[in-house]
Design a protein around this motif. Structure first.
Motif, PDB file in Angstrom:
ATOM      1  N   THR A  56       4.653  11.055   4.348  1.00 21.31           N
ATOM      2  CA  THR A  56       4.162  11.304   2.984  1.00 21.31           C
ATOM      3  C   THR A  56       2.765  11.902   2.969  1.00 21.31           C
ATOM      4  O   THR A  56       2.292  12.292   1.924  1.00 21.31           O
ATOM      5  CB  THR A  56       4.065   9.997   2.169  1.00 21.31           C
ATOM      6  N   CYS A  82       2.771   2.537   2.543  1.00 21.69           N
ATOM      7  CA  CYS A  82       2.867   3.892   3.078  1.00 21.69           C
ATOM      8  C   CYS A  82       4.023   4.648   2.444  1.00 21.69           C
ATOM      9  O   CYS A  82       4.013   5.868   2.385  1.00 21.69           O
ATOM     10  CB  CYS A  82       3.045   3.859   4.588  1.00 21.69           C
ATOM     11  N   LYS A 122      -9.032   9.134   1.881  1.00 21.84           N
ATOM     12  CA  LYS A 122      -8.005  10.172   1.753  1.00 21.84           C
ATOM     13  C   LYS A 122      -8.314  11.110   0.595  1.00 21.84           C
ATOM     14  O   LYS A 122      -8.576  10.661  -0.516  1.00 21.84           O
ATOM     15  CB  LYS A 122      -6.636   9.526   1.515  1.00 21.84           C
ATOM     16  N   LEU A 160      -3.095   3.057  -3.092  1.00 17.28           N
ATOM     17  CA  LEU A 160      -1.965   2.131  -3.221  1.00 17.28           C
ATOM     18  C   LEU A 160      -2.296   0.880  -2.418  1.00 17.28           C
ATOM     19  O   LEU A 160      -3.360   0.330  -2.558  1.00 17.28           O
ATOM     20  CB  LEU A 160      -0.678   2.847  -2.813  1.00 17.28           C
ATOM     21  N   LYS A 168     -10.447   3.924   5.812  1.00 14.71           N
ATOM     22  CA  LYS A 168     -10.043   5.323   5.704  1.00 14.71           C
ATOM     23  C   LYS A 168     -10.439   5.926   4.364  1.00 14.71           C
ATOM     24  O   LYS A 168     -10.664   5.204   3.383  1.00 14.71           O
ATOM     25  CB  LYS A 168      -8.538   5.406   5.858  1.00 14.71           C
ATOM     26  N   ARG A 175     -11.764  -0.287   0.616  1.00 11.52           N
ATOM     27  CA  ARG A 175     -11.514   1.061   0.092  1.00 11.52           C
ATOM     28  C   ARG A 175     -12.365   1.330  -1.139  1.00 11.52           C
ATOM     29  O   ARG A 175     -12.755   0.420  -1.861  1.00 11.52           O
ATOM     30  CB  ARG A 175     -10.026   1.213  -0.262  1.00 11.52           C
TER      31      ARG A 175
HETATM   32  C1  HEM Z   1       3.818   3.665  11.539  1.00  7.81           C
HETATM   33  C2  HEM Z   1       2.546   3.439  11.560  1.00  7.81           C
HETATM   34  C3  HEM Z   1       1.681   3.277  10.348  1.00  7.81           C
HETATM   35  C4  HEM Z   1       0.682   2.389  10.234  1.00  7.81           C
HETATM   36  C5  HEM Z   1       0.230   1.396  11.290  1.00  7.81           C
HETATM   37  C6  HEM Z   1       0.101   2.557   8.929  1.00  7.81           C
HETATM   38  C7  HEM Z   1      -0.951   1.803   8.445  1.00  7.81           C
HETATM   39  C8  HEM Z   1      -1.370   1.824   7.140  1.00  7.81           C
HETATM   40  C9  HEM Z   1      -2.270   0.888   6.539  1.00  7.81           C
HETATM   41  C10 HEM Z   1      -2.937  -0.267   7.263  1.00  7.81           C
HETATM   42  C11 HEM Z   1      -2.416   1.226   5.237  1.00  7.81           C
HETATM   43  C12 HEM Z   1      -3.221   0.503   4.174  1.00  7.81           C
HETATM   44  C13 HEM Z   1      -4.604   0.962   4.167  1.00  7.81           C
HETATM   45  C14 HEM Z   1      -5.474   0.279   3.158  1.00  7.81           C
HETATM   46  O1  HEM Z   1      -4.971  -0.220   2.147  1.00  7.81           O
HETATM   47  O2  HEM Z   1      -6.681   0.269   3.370  1.00  7.81           O
HETATM   48  C15 HEM Z   1      -1.628   2.397   5.021  1.00  7.81           C
HETATM   49  C16 HEM Z   1      -1.537   3.082   3.810  1.00  7.81           C
HETATM   50  C17 HEM Z   1      -0.835   4.269   3.668  1.00  7.81           C
HETATM   51  N1  HEM Z   1      -0.189   4.982   4.652  1.00  7.81           N
HETATM   52 FE1  HEM Z   1       0.286   4.256   6.458  1.00  7.81          FE
HETATM   53  N2  HEM Z   1       0.756   3.543   8.279  1.00  7.81           N
HETATM   54  C18 HEM Z   1       1.739   4.016   9.111  1.00  7.81           C
HETATM   55  C19 HEM Z   1       2.624   5.011   8.839  1.00  7.81           C
HETATM   56  C20 HEM Z   1       2.568   5.786   7.712  1.00  7.81           C
HETATM   57  C21 HEM Z   1       3.540   6.772   7.397  1.00  7.81           C
HETATM   58  C22 HEM Z   1       4.753   7.112   8.240  1.00  7.81           C
HETATM   59  C23 HEM Z   1       3.148   7.317   6.238  1.00  7.81           C
HETATM   60  C24 HEM Z   1       3.886   8.363   5.461  1.00  7.81           C
HETATM   61  C25 HEM Z   1       5.218   8.252   5.278  1.00  7.81           C
HETATM   62  C26 HEM Z   1       1.920   6.693   5.834  1.00  7.81           C
HETATM   63  C27 HEM Z   1       1.205   6.980   4.687  1.00  7.81           C
HETATM   64  C28 HEM Z   1       0.377   6.077   4.076  1.00  7.81           C
HETATM   65  C29 HEM Z   1       0.082   6.105   2.676  1.00  7.81           C
HETATM   66  C30 HEM Z   1       0.523   7.170   1.702  1.00  7.81           C
HETATM   67  C31 HEM Z   1      -0.662   4.948   2.416  1.00  7.81           C
HETATM   68  C32 HEM Z   1      -1.073   4.441   1.068  1.00  7.81           C
HETATM   69  C33 HEM Z   1      -2.161   5.178   0.455  1.00  7.81           C
HETATM   70  C34 HEM Z   1      -3.342   4.322   0.268  1.00  7.81           C
HETATM   71  O3  HEM Z   1      -3.623   3.476   1.121  1.00  7.81           O
HETATM   72  O4  HEM Z   1      -3.988   4.458  -0.760  1.00  7.81           O
HETATM   73  N3  HEM Z   1       1.607   5.758   6.749  1.00  7.81           N
HETATM   74  N4  HEM Z   1      -1.004   2.761   6.189  1.00  7.81           N
END
Ligand code: HEM
Ligand code: SF4
Lengths: 102, 135, 555
Positions: free
Chosen positions: C87, C460, C167, C207, C165, C250
């Motif tokens: 995504t 995610c 974004k 999110l 992070k 965040r």
């Molecule tokens: C497979 C390993 C992955 C790990 C360890 C991981 C880890 C994380 C973590 C820890 C967060 C929350 C961050 C926070 O709230 O501060 C997050 C949010 C996010 N990740 Fe991942 N993620 C992974 C894969 C992905 C994949 C495959 C995508 C896309 C399909 C993705 C897209 C996003 C998005 C869009 C967010 C939410 C946006 C936001 O935090 O505002 N991530 N991820």
């Protein structure tokens, strides 16, 4: 009340390969959960974890995972560890692939 | 004891006035640089900013802010910085980095010297035009 | 398409050499795992359940056929023959070895690609509208500004060890296709009353554990002020954002706790200091970058082959109806290639499929491809007469699914099948929902309905902004799925509302089916979409369908 200690294995990922490994009683690392040392004593578990963590050149992220004694050795009690010892469910990759090729 | 790292490698500390008097400031990483301006008297020649952990990058922002506010004295980063952060420290406006002997033994001089080329390959300098960001 | 200049190439070579040395220093003990982890993360390398995972950036989702072919090469040479489009307009490889990663990065560098800042507590890969440069409703192509932001944020010395992070997304059209309001910072190209082009800036969206919709911090930032303005925002947050609790780190929490007005005042003060350090080089660079993104010379010609196929071939027509979007040139179309074949892993493409798409782009699509945040691949510029040939080729390779925007076009994160943070699986749930509705042959009748699935609270899979959101949790060692309804990922962004208690793994597909049945029976007309219906009738008919026992008890 302190919760009763449940049996554990020590598991980690291999530094170079990245795959899942388990600490055996013989102090080696195995890729097969069945060969892991099943630890039933809490103090011993902590010692073994320190042993594992003192090998940063081999392993990453060693931790204690719940396990139970099965017919062929330790078995997972939680589905996360079931996936780790098998591989993903959408493809026959990971450990299940290696096993299929034996 | 500690080691002072500059573009030429490891060296001894040449700052002899300590951090107690009014010529130097020793700042924690949660300092708000906005509230620092009044403490920035003319006699301050040395400001040392703590990095309690290499993961705490607030010191880079503090350094940058001090430079942008016109501070021209010495700026030193001290604590747990890793060799990979040397270029970031220099580009943010630090003059040198101070680490423990123990860390210096684990990350020897050559690993830090590998980043003495911090003025090269710098997107920031290129974006702004002219010299590196902090200058 | 942006082409690397000597500076970019030299930078990347140096960066890759640094990473190669970091891997060696990790192995020889100079770097502890704690120290190495943020370094590998800022180069896109995670450690997941079964293996390492390399996340490669596809900046603002744009790539050419040579780059797509290199992605295929990586999949074959160092992975298991496939990649996962995410995504955030990245591609993930699930099986690399640590010792191979430096070579993978060098291979990417040959086509001007990298994995820099696809993870870690830094400014992440900049995303943009996937129809950029092609959409009929566009004010300005957002990619030149996204590329400028990419360069500015890359290796930014102040922002590599932040509290969390950060974004950034960029949009330049009337419609929001980049989920702008769910980003830490969003840049929206706008025009002011004087007709000048500038940027509206939103911050504090996100999110995860505490979903928040972004708020406007500045309605109009002039062109030349953009980089210093963004830098001021990130600098203020880096300094005052919380570091005591990673769930509160965040910028959305900083904005929530301090208030947008307080943040704005601080940003304005910081901006005044930073602005003079930009002497205009960024604007010259911007002009150069813009040239790279000049539209191709669109060819002209008769669209008869398209019109004929549309009239005579119902399979083609179904595909054209769902997978094509309006292009700004009327005899062209934007093709969305579905990476959501019913029953397959959403977002996964094999090396062979990647090559097929690369070839189609080279042969028919002015050598351009895009990756959407919905985990599909796009051919942004196609002359309509070429569509039947493209469709035929796609069908041969399992890429012809006609389901864009429909119930089987599901966003799903990797979940417990791969992710070390997961609390439940997402992929099999997506596969089963798609298969079920394909069997029912209902999806075209259901119409536009977005299902988004995450395997844990990190979101995610964007579940909060799914029309139907599904969140997988671990309830006492068993997978359990919570449903939210009414989320919206567009300019009218909304966080979905929880429907009630969760469902077990084998109950979740029937639960979704009950929601859809309820929608079909209460919608006004076939044109009223799920979201419109939900907004009109509210939660109660869906609740009744989901929890019939509860109703019985009350009665
Ligand atoms: C497979 C390993 C992955 C790990 C360890 C991981 C880890 C994380 C973590 C820890 C967060 C929350 C961050 C926070 O709230 O501060 C997050 C949010 C996010 N990740 Fe991942 N993620 C992974 C894969 C992905 C994949 C495959 C995508 C896309 C399909 C993705 C897209 C996003 C998005 C869009 C967010 C939410 C946006 C936001 O935090 O505002 N991530 N991820
Ligand atoms: S939502 Fe959770 S399970 Fe899914 S990829 Fe993100 S961190 Fe992993």
């Amino acid at each position: 009340m302190a919760r009763a200690f449940t049996p554990k294995v020590i598991t980690a990922n291999h530094l170079i390969e990245g795959d899942v490994i388990y600490l055996t009683a013989a102090d080696t690392w195995s890729r097969d959960l069945a060969e892991a040392e099943l630890i039933t004593d809490e103090a011993h578990a902590q010692l073994r974890l320190l042993d594992a963590q003192s090998q940063p050149a081999t392993v990453v992220g060693a931790y204690l995972a719940d396990a139970t004694s099965g017919a062929n050795g330790p078995e997972p009690t939680h589905f996360r560890e079931e996936f780790r010892r098998t591989g993903p469910s959408n493809y026959a990759h990971g450990k299940q692939e290696v096993l299929a090729n034996v | 004891m500690t080691v002072i790292i500059t573009d030429t490698g490891f060296g001894p500390d040449t700052w002899t006035l300590g951090y107690e008097g009014d010529t130097a400031l020793d700042l924690p990483s949660d300092t708000d640089p906005v509230q620092l301006s009044e403490r920035l008297a003319a006699q301050v020649q040395m400001i040392r900013i703590a990095f309690p952990s290499f993961a705490d990058g607030r010191g880079f922002t503090i350094a940058r802010h001090l430079r942008l506010s016109g501070y021209k004295g010495h700026l030193r980063a001290t604590g747990h910085l890793i060799a990979d952060q040397y270029a970031m420290a220099r580009r943010s406006g630090f003059d040198d980095v101070e680490i423990s002997d123990e860390l210096a033994a684990r990350q020897p001089e050559n690993q830090w010297l590998a980043r003495a080329n911090w003025q090269q390959n710098d997107y920031q300098a290129r974006m702004r035009g002219g010299s590196p960001a902090a200058a | 398409m942006y082409k690397y200049n000597d500076f970019d190439t030299a930078f990347l070579a140096e960066r890759n050499a640094q990473f190669r040395a970091q891997v060696e220093r990790r192995i020889d003990g100079s770097l502890t795992e704690d120290e190495f982890k943020p370094l590998r993360l800022m180069n896109g390398l995670y450690l997941q359940l079964h293996a390492y995972m390399l996340r490669v950036a596809i900046p603002y989702g744009s790539l050419n056929s040579a780059q797509m072919n290199t992605l295929a090469l990586l999949a074959e040479k160092w992975d298991k023959g496939y990649g996962h489009f995410t995504t955030r307009q990245n591609i993930q490889y699930n099986w690399p070895k640590l010792s191979d990663v430096p070579d993978m990065l060098d291979a990417l560098a040959e086509v001007g690609m990298h994995a820099i800042q696809t993870s870690g507590n830094t400014i992440r890969n900049v995303t943009a509208d996937h129809f950029a440069g092609a959409a009929a409703d566009e004010i300005e192509d957002p990619r030149p500004i996204a590329e400028l932001i990419r360069q500015w944020s890359t290796d930014h010395p102040e922002f590599q060890f932040m509290g969390r992070k950060f974004k950034i997304a960029v949009g330049g059209a009337a419609k929001d296709r980049a989920v702008l309001k769910a980003h830490d910072l969003a840049v929206r190209v706008v025009q002011n009353d004087a007709g000048e082009t500038g940027y509206q800036i939103l911050i504090g969206g996100g999110l995860g554990r505490t979903p928040m919709i972004g708020k406007v911090i500045n309605d109009f930032v002039p062109r030349a002020d953009l980089l210093p303005y963004i830098e001021a925002v990130v600098s203020v947050w880096n300094q005052i954002g919380r570091r005591d609790n990673k769930y509160k780190a965040r910028i959305k929490i900083t904005v929530h706790e301090h208030g947008i007005d307080h943040i704005r005042a601080r940003v304005d003060a910081r901006f005044a200091l930073i602005r003079p350090t930009f002497l205009g080089a960024d604007q010259e660079l911007f002009s150069e970058i813009k040239v790279h993104f000049s539209p191709p010379k669109f060819r002209t010609g008769s669209t008869t082959p398209y019109d004929t196929a549309y009239k005579t071939d119902p399979v083609f027509r179904a595909w054209a109806d769902t997978n094509l979007a309006d292009h700004r040139v009327s005899d062209h179309a934007i093709v969305t290639i579905s990476i959501k074949k019913h029953g397959a892993t959403p977002g996964d493409a094999s090396a062979e499929q990647m090559r097929v798409m690369a070839t189609l782009a080279a042969d028919y699509g002015y050598d351009e491809l895009r990756i959407s945040h919905e985990q599909n691949v796009i051919l942004p510029h196609v002359h309509k007469s070429d569509l039947p040939a493209i469709h035929a080729k796609l069908k041969q390779h399992g890429l012809g699914t006609a389901n864009i925007g429909l119930i089987s076009d599901i966003i799903a994160c990797p979940g417990m099948d791969y992710c070390a943070l997961a609390t439940a699986r997402s992929i099999p749930v997506a596969e089963q929902i798609a298969t079920r509705f394909d069997d029912l042959k209902l999806e075209h009748d259901i119409g536009h309905l977005q299902i988004k699935i995450s395997g844990c609270i990190n979101a995610c899979g964007h579940h909060h902004v799914g029309h139907i959101g599904i969140l997988g949790l671990d309830r006492a060692g068993v997978e359990n799925y919570q449903i939210t309804l009414g989320g919206d990922a567009t300019w009218s962004a909304a966080v979905g509302e929880r429907a009630g208690p969760g469902f077990a793994y084998d109950e979740i597909v029937p639960a979704v089916e009950r929601i859809v049945d309820a929608y079909l029976s209460v919608r006004d007309t076939a044109e009223e979409t799920f979201l419109e219906t939900y907004r009109r009738v509210g939660m109660s008919p869906f609740k009744a369908a989901l929890y019939p026992e509860a109703i019985k008890k009350v009665a």
